[in-house]
Design a protein around this motif. Structure first.
Motif: not given
Length: 494
Positions: A461-470
């Motif tokens: 299955r296709l998972l969409a992800f976003a990981f943002l850091t600062s």
């Protein structure tokens, strides 16, 4: 000081419909349609290894970057596969991971099962390399359900992952087949030639030569021997310099430029840039016009064609789908800013930073994605004032996977492939098991690192992800930590 730059490797192209025809999802089954996206990503990388040399170059469709990388591997003398006998076909860099994923689905834990992603991802988000603030979101594109969230509604600086929003807005507004014109107009008395920029940053010298040849032919037919040359950049307005400029990551934004204003012959990555892309383009055109038999009377001057002028030559850019793919794979800032301005023009807004900001925001609102907290002040992500949420990025990626939005597919096919192409070409080792299973847009500014894209889970299955850091202090450690998060999606719990 210049911001750190993502260093891409290749230029992409795309033939999604060819894979769609071969995979043939069951009519009426939307879940299966979305799973086809994941299957196509996996299957395309496997088939590339055996088919690249036989099929020859693709001029659209399956990514040219992947084809070039496969061909390079075929002639590498076994440097990466010492066990292969001389002359034997060698697999694509992703083949081992892809085949393993396809063959080991039984007995592996489903990462979308309740509680699993929290168990796997939450400890990884605590890695010191991810800085002081982080946010994450994961969506199952087969259902549109958010299956993991950590600060998913917190506005964060996205760096270059904002190009996902830029690309979705442009494709939605203009369609994947839209081409940007550059034209030449000749005055009523044939004494003045005007080179009119339409906003194509990929215009090159060969295109200028073709324009000059057609223009000279039209002028000779009318008996003209020498002309005055002007150039028109009025399609764009507002400041030409990005707030971080002058900078090797982006040229002054102009409706008329050649090779993105690069001065070193490169086609991606940082490069010395001209301070006046339009004047340089006009001078190059004047030279080529002279070579074609019609010299100019003086140095080109800025100006617009007068009443009664006629168009004698036109060059069209590559389709918007190809420009989007190149912008995402190579993290191309100049193309990204052009995409924003083309979106603004379609919306009736000024083709400027401010007009683009309004046009893109309104276009995304119209698509129904969560734009609360978003502030899209540029198209490239070079501006630290940009803000998006992890939830917005995953919503955009899920929308691109939706069979009801085929016009957005270049957003997925343009994403760099882990360990294989673009800004992920030198990330993810073969031992990680995620090579070829993760496709993602990278984001890098000083103290900011991000990764947003898709991953194929153990069940395909296709998972969409976003990981943002600062607040990151080491780009290398931050990238390794982000890669570990994406890799975890491809492995599931153990």
């Amino acid at each position: 000081m210049a911001e750190p730059v993502e260093r891409p490797t290749n230029e992409p192209l795309n033939r999604w419909d060819e894979w769609k025809d071969r995979l043939s999802p069951v009519p009426g089954d939307r879940s299966n349609d979305r799973r086809f996206v994941a299957g196509a990503a996996v299957l395309g990388l496997v088939v590339a290894a055996g088919a690249a040399l036989a099929a020859g170059p693709w001029d659209s469709g399956q990514r040219k970057a992947e084809h070039d990388r496969v061909v390079a591997a075929e002639h590498s003398g076994g440097a990466h596969h010492p066990g292969n006998p001389p002359g034997a076909p060698r697999p694509a860099p992703s083949a081992a991971a892809v085949l393993a994923a396809l063959g080991e689905t039984s007995g592996r834990t489903d990462p979308v099962a309740a509680g699993t992603l929290d168990t796997v991802l939450t400890p990884l988000l605590k890695a010191p390399g991810l800085g002081t603030v982080s946010a994450a979101a994961v969506v199952d594109t087969a259902t549109g359900t958010q299956v993991y969230a950590h600060g998913a509604t917190k506005p964060m600086t996205p760096a270059s992952t904002v190009k996902i929003a830029t690309s979705v807005a442009a494709l939605s507004a203009l369609g994947p087949d839209h081409r940007i014109p550059t034209t030449v107009r000749v005055s009523k008395d044939s004494g003045t030639v005007t080179l009119v920029g339409g906003g194509d940053p990929t215009l090159d010298r060969s295109a200028l030569r073709a324009l000059a040849t057609d223009t000279a032919r039209a002028l000779r037919d009318g008996g003209t021997e020498k002309v005055r040359l002007t150039y028109d950049t009025s399609r764009y307005s507002g400041p030409a310099l990005h707030p971080i400029s002058p900078n090797e990551n982006i040229a002054p934004v102009s409706a008329l430029m050649v090779d993105e204003g690069r001065l070193d012959g490169s086609d991606h990555g940082p490069a010395p840039r001209t301070a006046d892309p339009a004047l340089d383009a006009a001078r190059a055109f004047a030279e080529l016009l002279g070579d074609a038999g019609v010299p100019t009377r003086s140095d080109p001057a800025s100006g617009r064609a007068g009443s009664g002028a006629r168009t004698v030559a036109t060059h069209l850019s590559k389709p918007l789908s190809a420009l989007v793919e190149r912008a995402l794979t190579n993290s191309d800032n100049d193309i990204a800013e052009a995409l924003v301005r083309q979106t603004a023009l379609k919306a009736g807004e000024p083709a400027s930073f401010a007009g683009g900001r309004r046009a893109v925001t309104n276009r995304l609102k119209g698509l129904g994605v969560p734009v609360t907290g978003a502030d899209l002040v540029d198209g490239s992500g070079l501006n630290r004032k940009d803000k998006v949420t992890a939830g917005l990025l995953t919503s955009l990626l899920a929308l691109a996977a939706d069979p009801d939005h085929p016009e957005l597919r270049p957003v997925l096919t343009g994403l760099p492939v882990a360990g294989f192409s673009g800004t992920l070409g030198d990330r993810y080792s073969a031992e990680s098991g995620a090579t070829g299973l993760v496709r993602a847009k990278t984001g890098t500014l000083t103290g900011v690192n991000a990764l947003a894209g898709t991953a194929v889970d153990p069940r395909g299955r296709l998972l969409a992800f976003a990981f943002l850091t600062s607040g990151t202090t080491s780009p290398g450690e931050a990238e390794a930590s982000l890669d570990a998060l994406a890799t975890a999606l491809t492995r599931g719990a153990r």
